[in-house]
Design a protein around this motif. Sequence first.
Motif, PDB file in Angstrom:
ATOM      1  N   GLY A 104      -4.137  -8.617 -17.385  1.00  0.00           N
ATOM      2  CA  GLY A 104      -3.179  -9.038 -16.378  1.00  0.00           C
ATOM      3  C   GLY A 104      -3.335  -8.227 -15.109  1.00  0.00           C
ATOM      4  N   ILE A 105      -2.998  -8.853 -13.980  1.00  0.00           N
ATOM      5  CA  ILE A 105      -3.066  -8.203 -12.677  1.00  0.00           C
ATOM      6  C   ILE A 105      -1.677  -8.250 -12.052  1.00  0.00           C
ATOM      7  N   GLY A 106      -1.183  -7.105 -11.613  1.00  0.00           N
ATOM      8  CA  GLY A 106       0.112  -7.050 -10.949  1.00  0.00           C
ATOM      9  C   GLY A 106      -0.048  -6.791  -9.463  1.00  0.00           C
ATOM     10  N   GLY A 107       1.020  -7.047  -8.700  1.00  0.00           N
ATOM     11  CA  GLY A 107       1.020  -6.738  -7.284  1.00  0.00           C
ATOM     12  C   GLY A 107       0.291  -7.733  -6.397  1.00  0.00           C
ATOM     13  N   VAL A 108       0.024  -8.913  -6.913  1.00  0.00           N
ATOM     14  CA  VAL A 108      -0.625  -9.960  -6.117  1.00  0.00           C
ATOM     15  C   VAL A 108       0.218 -11.228  -6.208  1.00  0.00           C
ATOM     16  N   ASN A 116      -4.736 -23.187 -11.599  1.00  0.00           N
ATOM     17  CA  ASN A 116      -5.287 -24.451 -12.096  1.00  0.00           C
ATOM     18  C   ASN A 116      -6.741 -24.614 -11.672  1.00  0.00           C
ATOM     19  N   GLU A 117      -7.052 -24.218 -10.453  1.00  0.00           N
ATOM     20  CA  GLU A 117      -8.435 -24.302  -9.967  1.00  0.00           C
ATOM     21  C   GLU A 117      -9.353 -23.416 -10.812  1.00  0.00           C
ATOM     22  N   TRP A 118      -8.884 -22.215 -11.117  1.00  0.00           N
ATOM     23  CA  TRP A 118      -9.662 -21.328 -11.994  1.00  0.00           C
ATOM     24  C   TRP A 118      -9.941 -22.031 -13.330  1.00  0.00           C
ATOM     25  N   ASN A 119      -8.922 -22.573 -13.926  1.00  0.00           N
ATOM     26  CA  ASN A 119      -9.066 -23.202 -15.243  1.00  0.00           C
ATOM     27  C   ASN A 119      -9.960 -24.443 -15.200  1.00  0.00           C
ATOM     28  N   LYS A 120      -9.957 -25.162 -14.087  1.00  0.00           N
ATOM     29  CA  LYS A 120     -10.812 -26.357 -13.963  1.00  0.00           C
ATOM     30  C   LYS A 120     -12.279 -25.990 -13.806  1.00  0.00           C
ATOM     31  N   THR A 121     -12.555 -24.840 -13.213  1.00  0.00           N
ATOM     32  CA  THR A 121     -13.939 -24.523 -12.843  1.00  0.00           C
ATOM     33  C   THR A 121     -14.568 -23.420 -13.685  1.00  0.00           C
ATOM     34  N   ARG A 122     -13.844 -22.879 -14.629  1.00  0.00           N
ATOM     35  CA  ARG A 122     -14.381 -21.784 -15.458  1.00  0.00           C
ATOM     36  C   ARG A 122     -14.299 -22.144 -16.926  1.00  0.00           C
ATOM     37  N   LEU A 137      -5.367 -13.386 -17.593  1.00  0.00           N
ATOM     38  CA  LEU A 137      -6.557 -14.033 -18.145  1.00  0.00           C
ATOM     39  C   LEU A 137      -6.599 -13.744 -19.638  1.00  0.00           C
ATOM     40  N   GLU A 138      -6.863 -14.764 -20.433  1.00  0.00           N
ATOM     41  CA  GLU A 138      -6.966 -14.601 -21.879  1.00  0.00           C
ATOM     42  C   GLU A 138      -8.195 -15.341 -22.400  1.00  0.00           C
ATOM     43  N   SER A 139      -8.627 -14.887 -23.574  1.00  0.00           N
ATOM     44  CA  SER A 139      -9.712 -15.566 -24.277  1.00  0.00           C
ATOM     45  C   SER A 139      -9.523 -15.334 -25.770  1.00  0.00           C
ATOM     46  N   ASP A 140     -10.016 -16.266 -26.577  1.00  0.00           N
ATOM     47  CA  ASP A 140      -9.855 -16.180 -28.026  1.00  0.00           C
ATOM     48  C   ASP A 140     -11.208 -16.165 -28.732  1.00  0.00           C
ATOM     49  N   VAL A 158     -18.428 -10.436 -22.888  1.00  0.00           N
ATOM     50  CA  VAL A 158     -18.269 -11.659 -22.083  1.00  0.00           C
ATOM     51  C   VAL A 158     -16.899 -11.671 -21.409  1.00  0.00           C
ATOM     52  N   PHE A 159     -15.861 -11.195 -22.116  1.00  0.00           N
ATOM     53  CA  PHE A 159     -14.536 -11.158 -21.516  1.00  0.00           C
ATOM     54  C   PHE A 159     -14.515 -10.224 -20.304  1.00  0.00           C
ATOM     55  N   LYS A 160     -15.171  -9.087 -20.406  1.00  0.00           N
ATOM     56  CA  LYS A 160     -15.238  -8.165 -19.262  1.00  0.00           C
ATOM     57  C   LYS A 160     -15.891  -8.833 -18.050  1.00  0.00           C
ATOM     58  N   ILE A 161     -16.914  -9.620 -18.272  1.00  0.00           N
ATOM     59  CA  ILE A 161     -17.577 -10.351 -17.179  1.00  0.00           C
ATOM     60  C   ILE A 161     -16.602 -11.371 -16.579  1.00  0.00           C
ATOM     61  N   SER A 162     -15.872 -12.076 -17.434  1.00  0.00           N
ATOM     62  CA  SER A 162     -14.879 -13.041 -16.961  1.00  0.00           C
ATOM     63  C   SER A 162     -13.796 -12.346 -16.137  1.00  0.00           C
ATOM     64  N   VAL A 163     -13.361 -11.184 -16.579  1.00  0.00           N
ATOM     65  CA  VAL A 163     -12.332 -10.441 -15.850  1.00  0.00           C
ATOM     66  C   VAL A 163     -12.830 -10.069 -14.457  1.00  0.00           C
ATOM     67  N   GLN A 164     -14.064  -9.639 -14.357  1.00  0.00           N
ATOM     68  CA  GLN A 164     -14.604  -9.283 -13.037  1.00  0.00           C
ATOM     69  C   GLN A 164     -14.574 -10.493 -12.096  1.00  0.00           C
ATOM     70  N   SER A 165     -14.998 -11.645 -12.591  1.00  0.00           N
ATOM     71  CA  SER A 165     -14.953 -12.877 -11.783  1.00  0.00           C
ATOM     72  C   SER A 165     -13.511 -13.252 -11.451  1.00  0.00           C
ATOM     73  N   PHE A 166     -12.616 -13.088 -12.414  1.00  0.00           N
ATOM     74  CA  PHE A 166     -11.201 -13.410 -12.213  1.00  0.00           C
ATOM     75  C   PHE A 166     -10.596 -12.512 -11.126  1.00  0.00           C
TER      76      PHE A 166
END
Length: 176
Positions: A104-108, A116-122, A137-140, A158-166
């Motif tokens: 999670g990211i706070g302060g933004v 929704n755009e993130w979820n459509k394109t990732r 951001l979550e992953s299972d 892979v989750f760490k890579i996703s977090v960086q992009s997120f």
Amino acid sequence: MPEENLRGKKITTLTVSTRPTNGEKMKIRIIAILTAIYLLLPIHAFAEVRLTDKYTDSELVQIIKDEGYSGVKKLRDGVIRIKVEGKSYILINKDDGDLQAYYGIGGVKVSYKDINEWNKTRRLSRAYLDSDEDPVLESDLLANGGLSVEHVTEFFRVFKISVQSFREFIIENDKS
């Protein structure tokens, strides 16, 4: 080479040894060994993968530490925090053996349309705004096919890579 006379014709015969020389024997041994390695290696590699239905929290902490992460701590039953480069990731060990990675990211301030755009394109993760409107951001990783150490470590990598992009996506779309 012995010569024979058969009906007036000269015939030359050769004597051929059917025994291989020492050099030929060595080549045959090397080829046999390499063939055996080639044929047996995939079976051996597959046999070494041990699957489990569920890891304990202690086992997960050790798996992550064995990957070189030192900031690994069990916060409570089923919840493990992994600190990497100033970021805290949460690994949730579900009762059914599934694993969930959370960041999670706070302060933004971002809109649900951005999420929704993130979820459509990732792929491989999902994002949402939590109850405080902070992006998450979550992953299972599902355990129903069995889990291995390699599954867990690759899932977290892979989750760490996703977090960086997120994080980059959130910074680009921050409206605060």
